[in-house]
Structures are given as C-alpha cells and as structure tokens.
Scaffold this active site. Structure first.
Site, PDB file in Angstrom:
ATOM      1  N   LYS A   1       0.854  -1.187   0.000  1.00  0.00           N
ATOM      2  CA  LYS A   1       0.000   0.000   0.000  1.00  0.00           C
ATOM      3  C   LYS A   1       0.884   1.229   0.000  1.00  0.00           C
ATOM      4  O   LYS A   1       2.015   1.193   0.483  1.00  0.00           O
ATOM      5  CB  LYS A   1      -0.892   0.039   1.237  1.00  0.00           C
ATOM      6  CG  LYS A   1      -2.113   0.926   1.076  1.00  0.00           C
ATOM      7  CD  LYS A   1      -3.214   0.178   0.350  1.00  0.00           C
ATOM      8  CE  LYS A   1      -4.480   0.959   0.236  1.00  0.00           C
ATOM      9  NZ  LYS A   1      -5.605   0.083  -0.092  1.00  0.00           N
TER      10      LYS A   1
HETATM   11  N1  GLU Z   1      -7.170   0.216  -3.379  1.00  0.00           N
HETATM   12  C1  GLU Z   1      -7.948  -0.956  -3.680  1.00  0.00           C
HETATM   13  C2  GLU Z   1      -8.022  -1.862  -2.476  1.00  0.00           C
HETATM   14  O1  GLU Z   1      -7.892  -1.422  -1.360  1.00  0.00           O
HETATM   15  C3  GLU Z   1      -7.477  -1.659  -4.945  1.00  0.00           C
HETATM   16  C4  GLU Z   1      -6.077  -2.182  -4.917  1.00  0.00           C
HETATM   17  C5  GLU Z   1      -5.593  -2.725  -6.238  1.00  0.00           C
HETATM   18  O2  GLU Z   1      -6.370  -2.807  -7.180  1.00  0.00           O
HETATM   19  O3  GLU Z   1      -4.413  -3.058  -6.321  1.00  0.00           O
HETATM   20  O4  GLU Z   1      -8.284  -3.033  -2.594  1.00  0.00           O
END
Ligand code: GLU
Length: 421
Positions: free
Chosen positions: A109
């Site tokens: 993240k």
């Molecule tokens: N931000 C989204 C999540 O929390 C998508 C993450 C992604 O597609 O890599 O799942």
C-alpha cells in the site's frame, strides 16, 4: 471492552487480527512473527512546486508487506491523515485480500499526506509524478503494482504509468492498474470494487434467506466504492437505498428511497450529497445506526467501534471500505448475529479486476466488459462461499473465516519457499 487510542491504531488492529486467527488455525509462532512484520517500507520526503510558485515538501510511503505469493499489489491514497501505521495496516490487509481471492500477489500500500481537495490539477500532477519517481526503484510489473485508493483515480494512475515509462524509456502499462482504458486499462475496472461488493451482498443474502428486492440499504461514503455499489445494488438487486453520506454529511429518505443516479448528478454538480432535494439530513454517525437490512461502510477505518457496535441494527454489514470495524466491534456484531462481509472479501472486486488488467497488459490482449464481469462474478461468488464455509467450520465470524484461508495460504507459501539463506 474499552478501546484506547492505541487500540484504534490500524496497524495494532491488523496485528491483533493475525493473533486471533493464529489461534484458530494453530499457526506456528515463528511464522506468526513473520506475518506480523512488513517486509519493506519506504518513506520519501519530496518537494512540489505549488501554483503560487512556492515549494512544499510532502511525505509519502510505500509499504510492501509480504511477497511470498507473488509481486505485491495495492493502492495509493492521498489524504491529510495518512500515517505510516495506517499504510502498514492497509498493506497487511492487501496481503490477506489477494490471498483470500487466490490472486498470485502479495500485498502493498502507498499513501501521501496531502489534502487533494485543496490542490489544483496541476499541483496533483506534479505531486504524483514526483512521488512516482521517488518510489520507482521499488515498483514495476514484476515487483509491486500500485492502483487507485482513497482520493486517487485513473488519471493519477495515468501519470504514474507515464512517469515510470519515461524513466524506463519505453511504455510499461503493467506498472499500475486502474488506468484509463486508452492506455492499457481494463473494461470494468472503474466499477469493480462496487460491483464485487454487490455480488458479495447478493450471495450473503441468498445464504441467509434475505430477499434483496426491496431490502433497505445505507451507504457511508460516496466515492470509488460507495457510489457504485449503491447504484448497482439498486439497479441489479432491486434494493432500496435509503441513506448515503460523504465526508461532509449525509442524506436520507426512508419512505421512498434515494434515486442514486440523481444523487450522483447532484454530487457531481455541488461536490457533496447534502442538499439533495427531497431528502432529510443525517450525520455519518447516525447513518450507521439506521434500521436497515444492509449497511455498507465505504469510507475510512474505525467507523464501527465498541462505542456504537451494539447500536448497529443492519442484518448484513458489507465492508466496502478497508478496516471500518475494530476487533472489539467484531465481537459485538457476531454476538448480535449480524453478518459481516469483511473488507478483504467485500471490496476485493477492485483488486480482482486489477489482476485481470495486469494479465491483459502482460499479454497485450484485451477482454470485453462482459468477460471481465463474468469472471469477477464467479471469483466473488466462489470466494464468498469459501469464506462462509470456513467461518462455519471453525465456528468463527466471517472475518476470521476469511483470515483462516488467507493466512494459511501465505504461511504455506513461506513454508514451501523456506527461509533464506
Ligand atoms: N485500493 C484498492 C483496495 O484497497 C485496490 C487495490 C488494487 O487494485 O491493487 O483493494
């Protein structure tokens, strides 16, 4: 159980969730320690030229939590309250999310401390490009693949893809997902989080004999996930959305329900849902306590806590947001027979279609929207059933049921690979 400030620290919560499941699946202590520590963390402080001509220094993070099962995957959020511990927690949750969906990824993240609502498009572009170049050494299609999250979108991804490609000297569409379709994005990615959440709700309702047609729904948060699930659940499941909110406040109409397409148009025009004609005002906090069939927290962490969990009346809580429920609140909801569809399942439609996008980019061969949605539907339904079965088998709530599957898969990958050297 009282929650102190430290207990609401998202990373403490993420570690506690591992401890809870470790007991259930009898996890080896050494592996448990490995799973409680993020593998790699990068902090960057970088200058951006603002429209006024001044320079401002911003702080951003990228945390790669675990890569035992493949390249790491996870979004980047822009928010004034981003902290390193929040990004750590979100990267842990991405690890379990990718694992429970059986995507060949680890979790990561990113976050930048900034207030995008008060920045111009030019400032956001310069911030994004500089942040992308700062994290460029540790991202890439085979290493770590960012995506949109809170207050980032397909335009943000286009800038990251371009910046990374400029550094490489050739176009690298697979470095991020959630891109515009014109530069290697996937059909269906824009609405995938909300669509996946809608399928999870449909499956859970089916399992517990709740009719979705006419079922009442409240949605906290009206962004990438919340607005889409509100829209699709009304259109495809026939639910009645009676309340929605955003960071500025909420609206409700319990008698007739809200016309979500019209609420979306109103938000587009005015920047908020409040002021929507024919609806009453409601606060974000009161929205959670409405007597509805389905409650969808689709905003930020720590919304359902020990303070309000006993006041939740919904039959199903579908976590479109990441981390909206604390472990203490989980216990209360479980005791009150409220079905929680945990974040790592309920909002996993986004990363699932991100995975489809990455596969399409690597193959240079693109699917139709129908193909994407059908595959998403089958992955969501199968994962929901696996989670509900796991929860039943261990006699635990759905979150711990989901973690049992996810953590065991990552632990197994670690055992098979062995510890280097
Ligand atoms: N931000 C989204 C999540 O929390 C998508 C993450 C992604 O597609 O890599 O799942």
């Amino acid at each position: 159980m009282a929650e102190t400030g430290a207990q609401n620290n998202p990373f403490e919560i993420a570690k506690k969730q591992i401890d809870i499941v470790a007991k259930v699946i009898n996890l080896n202590d050494g592996i448990r320690e490995i799973l409680k520590a993020p593998k790699r963390e990068l902090t960057v402080n970088f200058p951006v030229r603002m429209d006024s001509g001044e320079y401002r220094v911003f702080t951003g993070y990228r945390v790669q939590y675990n890569m035992a099962r493949g390249p790491t995957k996870g979004g980047i959020r822009y928010h004034p309250q981003v902290t390193l511990d929040e990004v750590r927690a979100l990267s842990a949750w991405m690890t379990w999310k990718c694992s429970v969906m059986n995507l060949p990824y680890g979790g990561a993240k990113g976050g930048v401390i900034c207030d995008p609502k008060h920045m111009s498009k030019g400032e956001l572009e310069r911030l994004t490009r500089r942040f992308a170049s700062e994290i460029a050494p540790i991202i890439g299609p085979e290493m770590d693949v960012p995506a949109p999250d809170v207050y980032t979108d397909s335009q943000t991804m286009a800038w990251i893809m371009d910046t990374y490609s400029m550094l490489k000297g050739y176009s690298v569409p697979g470095v991020v997902t959630g891109k515009p379709i014109a530069i290697g994005g996937s059909e269906g990615r824009g609405e995938a989080t909300g669509r996946g959440c809608m399928y999870a709700i449909r499956e859970a309702a089916k399992r517990q004999g709740l009719k979705t047609k006419g079922a009442t729904v409240a949605v906290q948060g009206f962004g990438n996930a919340g607005s889409v699930v509100a829209n699709l659940a009304s259109k495809e499941l026939g639910v009645k959305v009676v309340a929605v909110s955003d960071s500025r406040g909420g609206i409700m109409n319990t008698k007739d329900g809200l016309d979500i397409a019209k609420v979306e148009a109103h938000k587009q025009k005015t920047g908020q849902v409040e002021g929507f004609p024919g609806a009453q005002k409601i606060s974000n906090e009161d929205l959670l306590k409405l007597d509805v069939d389905v409650l969808i927290p689709a905003a930020l962490e720590n919304q359902i806590t020990s303070k309000n969990a006993s006041l939740i009346k919904a039959k199903i809580v579908a976590e479109a947001a990441n981390g909206p429920t604390t472990p203490e609140a989980d216990e209360v909801l479980f005791k009150n027979h409220i079905t929680v569809l945990p974040d790592i399942l309920a909002n996993a439609g986004g990363v699932t279609v991100s995975y489809f996008e990455w596969v399409q980019d690597l193959q240079g061969y693109f699917w139709t929207e129908k193909d994407v949605n059908e595959r998403l539907e089958s992955v969501m339904s199968a994962s929901y059933r696996a989670v509900a079965d796991s929860a039943e088998k261990y006699g635990v709530n759905n979150r711990t049921g989901a973690y049992a599957i996810a953590v065991e898969r990552v632990a197994n990958a670690i055992r098979l690979r062995g510890i280097y050297p």
